[in-house]
Design a protein around this motif. Structure first.
Motif, PDB file in Angstrom:
ATOM      1  N   ALA A  50       0.836  -1.204   0.000  1.00 46.20           N
ATOM      2  CA  ALA A  50       0.000   0.000   0.000  1.00 46.20           C
ATOM      3  C   ALA A  50       0.870   1.252   0.000  1.00 46.20           C
ATOM      4  O   ALA A  50       1.952   1.271   0.578  1.00 46.20           O
ATOM      5  CB  ALA A  50      -0.902   0.000   1.229  1.00 46.20           C
ATOM      6  N   TYR A  51       0.373   2.285  -0.669  1.00 51.40           N
ATOM      7  CA  TYR A  51       1.064   3.580  -0.675  1.00 51.40           C
ATOM      8  C   TYR A  51       0.039   4.704  -0.751  1.00 51.40           C
ATOM      9  O   TYR A  51      -1.118   4.485  -1.110  1.00 51.40           O
ATOM     10  CB  TYR A  51       2.088   3.662  -1.815  1.00 51.40           C
ATOM     11  N   VAL A  52       0.479   5.898  -0.353  1.00 53.43           N
ATOM     12  CA  VAL A  52      -0.386   7.072  -0.322  1.00 53.43           C
ATOM     13  C   VAL A  52       0.165   8.106  -1.295  1.00 53.43           C
ATOM     14  O   VAL A  52       1.377   8.323  -1.363  1.00 53.43           O
ATOM     15  CB  VAL A  52      -0.444   7.688   1.101  1.00 53.43           C
ATOM     16  N   ARG A  53      -0.717   8.728  -2.072  1.00 51.15           N
ATOM     17  CA  ARG A  53      -0.335   9.834  -2.950  1.00 51.15           C
ATOM     18  C   ARG A  53      -1.263  11.006  -2.667  1.00 51.15           C
ATOM     19  O   ARG A  53      -2.468  10.817  -2.485  1.00 51.15           O
ATOM     20  CB  ARG A  53      -0.474   9.445  -4.432  1.00 51.15           C
ATOM     21  N   ASN A  54      -0.701  12.198  -2.657  1.00 49.70           N
ATOM     22  CA  ASN A  54      -1.510  13.394  -2.495  1.00 49.70           C
ATOM     23  C   ASN A  54      -1.906  13.887  -3.881  1.00 49.70           C
ATOM     24  O   ASN A  54      -1.049  14.215  -4.696  1.00 49.70           O
ATOM     25  CB  ASN A  54      -0.736  14.464  -1.727  1.00 49.70           C
ATOM     26  N   VAL A  55      -3.206  13.904  -4.146  1.00 43.28           N
ATOM     27  CA  VAL A  55      -3.727  14.333  -5.448  1.00 43.28           C
ATOM     28  C   VAL A  55      -4.779  15.400  -5.204  1.00 43.28           C
ATOM     29  O   VAL A  55      -5.801  15.130  -4.576  1.00 43.28           O
ATOM     30  CB  VAL A  55      -4.341  13.146  -6.224  1.00 43.28           C
ATOM     31  N   GLU A  56      -4.510  16.618  -5.689  1.00 41.28           N
ATOM     32  CA  GLU A  56      -5.453  17.738  -5.549  1.00 41.28           C
ATOM     33  C   GLU A  56      -5.937  17.903  -4.117  1.00 41.28           C
ATOM     34  O   GLU A  56      -7.127  18.074  -3.856  1.00 41.28           O
ATOM     35  CB  GLU A  56      -6.630  17.535  -6.511  1.00 41.28           C
ATOM     36  N   GLY A  57      -5.009  17.809  -3.179  1.00 38.17           N
ATOM     37  CA  GLY A  57      -5.339  18.031  -1.774  1.00 38.17           C
ATOM     38  C   GLY A  57      -5.935  16.837  -1.047  1.00 38.17           C
ATOM     39  O   GLY A  57      -6.169  16.908   0.147  1.00 38.17           O
ATOM     40  N   ASN A  59      -5.690  12.713   0.025  1.00 38.33           N
ATOM     41  CA  ASN A  59      -4.722  11.645   0.253  1.00 38.33           C
ATOM     42  C   ASN A  59      -5.333  10.341  -0.218  1.00 38.33           C
ATOM     43  O   ASN A  59      -6.243   9.805   0.409  1.00 38.33           O
ATOM     44  CB  ASN A  59      -4.365  11.577   1.742  1.00 38.33           C
ATOM     45  N   ARG A  60      -4.845   9.867  -1.359  1.00 37.01           N
ATOM     46  CA  ARG A  60      -5.393   8.656  -1.953  1.00 37.01           C
ATOM     47  C   ARG A  60      -4.546   7.454  -1.554  1.00 37.01           C
ATOM     48  O   ARG A  60      -3.319   7.510  -1.620  1.00 37.01           O
ATOM     49  CB  ARG A  60      -5.449   8.788  -3.469  1.00 37.01           C
ATOM     50  N   VAL A  61      -5.232   6.398  -1.161  1.00 34.20           N
ATOM     51  CA  VAL A  61      -4.562   5.167  -0.738  1.00 34.20           C
ATOM     52  C   VAL A  61      -4.708   4.138  -1.856  1.00 34.20           C
ATOM     53  O   VAL A  61      -5.815   3.877  -2.336  1.00 34.20           O
ATOM     54  CB  VAL A  61      -5.170   4.626   0.570  1.00 34.20           C
ATOM     55  N   PHE A  62      -3.557   3.580  -2.264  1.00 38.69           N
ATOM     56  CA  PHE A  62      -3.504   2.613  -3.351  1.00 38.69           C
ATOM     57  C   PHE A  62      -2.817   1.340  -2.884  1.00 38.69           C
ATOM     58  O   PHE A  62      -2.018   1.363  -1.952  1.00 38.69           O
ATOM     59  CB  PHE A  62      -2.660   3.151  -4.521  1.00 38.69           C
ATOM     60  N   VAL A  63      -3.098   0.241  -3.596  1.00 40.51           N
ATOM     61  CA  VAL A  63      -2.330  -0.993  -3.477  1.00 40.51           C
ATOM     62  C   VAL A  63      -1.826  -1.330  -4.871  1.00 40.51           C
ATOM     63  O   VAL A  63      -2.560  -1.237  -5.852  1.00 40.51           O
ATOM     64  CB  VAL A  63      -3.180  -2.149  -2.905  1.00 40.51           C
ATOM     65  N   GLY A  64      -0.555  -1.694  -4.958  1.00 41.98           N
ATOM     66  CA  GLY A  64       0.039  -2.049  -6.250  1.00 41.98           C
ATOM     67  C   GLY A  64       1.476  -1.561  -6.300  1.00 41.98           C
ATOM     68  O   GLY A  64       2.065  -1.280  -5.263  1.00 41.98           O
TER      69      GLY A  64
END
Length: 97
Positions: A50-57, A59-64
């Protein structure tokens, strides 16, 4: 003489920038960074990358990421069953340096 460069990935696996195409599952989009990090930790504890990216304010959590689209679909379904998270498959975006 045969050229060794033929070992590269097939062209269908590369995007317009020559980057390998891969997939991630977006599981959440949270305004709270700490909330996103808590979810990331619990997913990692369960064995997911899992990782987190900040997109347009947000915090999106993804797996991959995973290479095969079918594998991404399986992973999404597994996360739905095991984590009760309804994610969706998205193109993996490398971190912008």
């Amino acid at each position: 003489k045969p050229v060794a460069a033929e070992v590269v990935a097939p062209a269908s696996r590369l995007d317009a920038n020559g980057l390998p195409i891969s997939w991630s599952i977006q599981l959440a989009s949270l305004s709270s960074r700490s909330g996103a990090e808590t979810l990331q930790k619990s997913l990692r504890t369960a064995g997911y990358n899992a990782y987190v990216r900040n997109v347009e304010g947000m915090n999106r959590v993804f797996v991959g990421p995973v290479i095969e689209r079918a594998e991404a679909d399986r992973l999404r379904d597994q996360l739905t069953r095991q984590q009760k998270l309804n994610g969706f498959v998205v193109r993996f975006q490398p971190e912008r340096g």
